[in-house]
Design a protein around this motif. Structure first.
Motif, PDB file in Angstrom:
ATOM      1  N   PRO A  19     -41.332  10.670  46.335  1.00 38.64           N
ATOM      2  CA  PRO A  19     -42.590  11.218  46.863  1.00 38.64           C
ATOM      3  C   PRO A  19     -43.789  10.549  46.211  1.00 38.64           C
ATOM      4  O   PRO A  19     -43.698  10.035  45.097  1.00 38.64           O
ATOM      5  N   ILE A  20     -44.908  10.580  46.921  1.00 42.60           N
ATOM      6  CA  ILE A  20     -46.131  10.013  46.356  1.00 42.60           C
ATOM      7  C   ILE A  20     -46.605  10.905  45.210  1.00 42.60           C
ATOM      8  O   ILE A  20     -46.197  12.064  45.114  1.00 42.60           O
ATOM      9  N   PRO A  21     -47.437  10.392  44.310  1.00 43.62           N
ATOM     10  CA  PRO A  21     -47.948  11.216  43.209  1.00 43.62           C
ATOM     11  C   PRO A  21     -48.618  12.483  43.742  1.00 43.62           C
ATOM     12  O   PRO A  21     -49.264  12.463  44.793  1.00 43.62           O
ATOM     13  N   ALA A  22     -48.482  13.575  42.996  1.00 44.25           N
ATOM     14  CA  ALA A  22     -48.955  14.868  43.484  1.00 44.25           C
ATOM     15  C   ALA A  22     -50.432  15.113  43.190  1.00 44.25           C
ATOM     16  O   ALA A  22     -51.154  15.627  44.037  1.00 44.25           O
ATOM     17  N   SER A  23     -50.901  14.776  42.011  1.00 42.52           N
ATOM     18  CA  SER A  23     -52.274  15.115  41.640  1.00 42.52           C
ATOM     19  C   SER A  23     -53.250  14.038  42.103  1.00 42.52           C
ATOM     20  O   SER A  23     -52.885  12.874  42.294  1.00 42.52           O
ATOM     21  N   ARG A  29     -55.144   6.779  40.001  1.00 42.38           N
ATOM     22  CA  ARG A  29     -54.653   5.763  39.062  1.00 42.38           C
ATOM     23  C   ARG A  29     -53.711   4.785  39.761  1.00 42.38           C
ATOM     24  O   ARG A  29     -53.743   3.581  39.506  1.00 42.38           O
ATOM     25  N   PHE A  30     -52.877   5.294  40.666  1.00 45.23           N
ATOM     26  CA  PHE A  30     -51.988   4.421  41.419  1.00 45.23           C
ATOM     27  C   PHE A  30     -52.795   3.417  42.255  1.00 45.23           C
ATOM     28  O   PHE A  30     -52.488   2.225  42.280  1.00 45.23           O
ATOM     29  N   ARG A  33     -54.284   0.738  40.067  1.00 45.23           N
ATOM     30  CA  ARG A  33     -53.257  -0.249  39.684  1.00 45.23           C
ATOM     31  C   ARG A  33     -52.933  -1.175  40.860  1.00 45.23           C
ATOM     32  O   ARG A  33     -52.746  -2.377  40.678  1.00 45.23           O
ATOM     33  N   SER A  34     -52.835  -0.617  42.049  1.00 43.78           N
ATOM     34  CA  SER A  34     -52.496  -1.453  43.205  1.00 43.78           C
ATOM     35  C   SER A  34     -53.627  -2.409  43.569  1.00 43.78           C
ATOM     36  O   SER A  34     -53.395  -3.434  44.208  1.00 43.78           O
ATOM     37  N   GLU A  35     -54.846  -2.090  43.163  1.00 47.74           N
ATOM     38  CA  GLU A  35     -55.998  -2.984  43.382  1.00 47.74           C
ATOM     39  C   GLU A  35     -56.275  -3.836  42.149  1.00 47.74           C
ATOM     40  O   GLU A  35     -57.393  -4.308  41.959  1.00 47.74           O
ATOM     41  N   ASP A  79     -49.891   2.092  50.493  1.00 52.31           N
ATOM     42  CA  ASP A  79     -49.460   1.167  49.445  1.00 52.31           C
ATOM     43  C   ASP A  79     -48.198   1.604  48.720  1.00 52.31           C
ATOM     44  O   ASP A  79     -47.713   0.881  47.858  1.00 52.31           O
ATOM     45  N   TRP A  80     -47.666   2.780  49.010  1.00 55.47           N
ATOM     46  CA  TRP A  80     -46.559   3.331  48.248  1.00 55.47           C
ATOM     47  C   TRP A  80     -45.262   2.599  48.559  1.00 55.47           C
ATOM     48  O   TRP A  80     -44.899   2.435  49.718  1.00 55.47           O
TER      49      TRP A  80
END
Length: 186
Positions: A19-23, A29-30, A33-35, A79-80
């Motif tokens: 699952p994608i991050p919850a908060s 933050r994800f 990082r992806s950028e 992006d996940w």
């Protein structure tokens, strides 16, 4: 985006293994990082200020407005797990194929004397890998919604209407005239 492009995105997102991050902070933050650490790029994607992004990353802001929460979730889903998505697309294009479920109005062009009246149909059809490959290639080439519709219509013509060459050989063209809904799965 159009209906087919959205459906392709949803099908790709459904292949995720976690699952994608919850908060909101973890999602932000994800995205940073992806950028490659650029809070400015994330701010532009989310249509907020750079300082807002920094506050979510730091943890001073925790609960986004509903419209920001929806944009944040949508951007994270895009992006996940890109390698998992790529593997699922490769599998669909080489051996698995793709399933199309749609309720749409189809128009026809065929031999003289055949019925070319548009009809609403509910179809769930498995398309072979080469049709999935054509669809992914068209999407990667930046095809518009009309071009993607044409690729899917041609695939349904070959697989459903012509039954892989066993009937309706005179059927020349099948086109979507109205799409009520369309879902893809691979």
């Amino acid at each position: 985006m159009g209906e087919l492009q959205d459906s392709l995105e949803r099908a790709g997102a459904a292949t995720a293994t976690r699952p994608i991050p919850a908060s909101a902070g973890a999602r932000m933050r994800f995205l940073v990082r992806s950028e490659h650490g650029s809070t400015r790029a994330v701010a532009q994607r989310l249509q907020v200020s750079q300082r807002t992004v920094e506050r979510y990353v730091k943890g001073t802001l925790r609960h986004p407005r509903p419209e920001l929460a929806a944009r944040l979730e949508r951007e994270v889903r895009k992006d996940w797990q890109p390698r998992v998505r790529a593997r699922a697309r490769r599998h669909a294009a080489t051996s698995g194929g793709i399933v199309v479920e749609t309720r749409a109005q189809f128009g026809y062009t065929g031999a003289p004397g055949s019925s070319d009246q548009d009809r609403m149909r509910l179809l769930t059809q498995h398309l072979p890998p080469h049709h999935a490959e054509r669809l992914f290639a068209a999407q990667a080439a930046g095809a518009g919604e009309d071009e993607l519709r044409q690729v899917v219509a041609e695939a349904l013509r070959d697989v459903y209407f012509r039954d892989r060459g066993r009937r309706a050989r005179s059927l020349e063209e099948v086109r979507f005239t109205t799409i009520d809904y369309i879902e893809l799965d691979f």
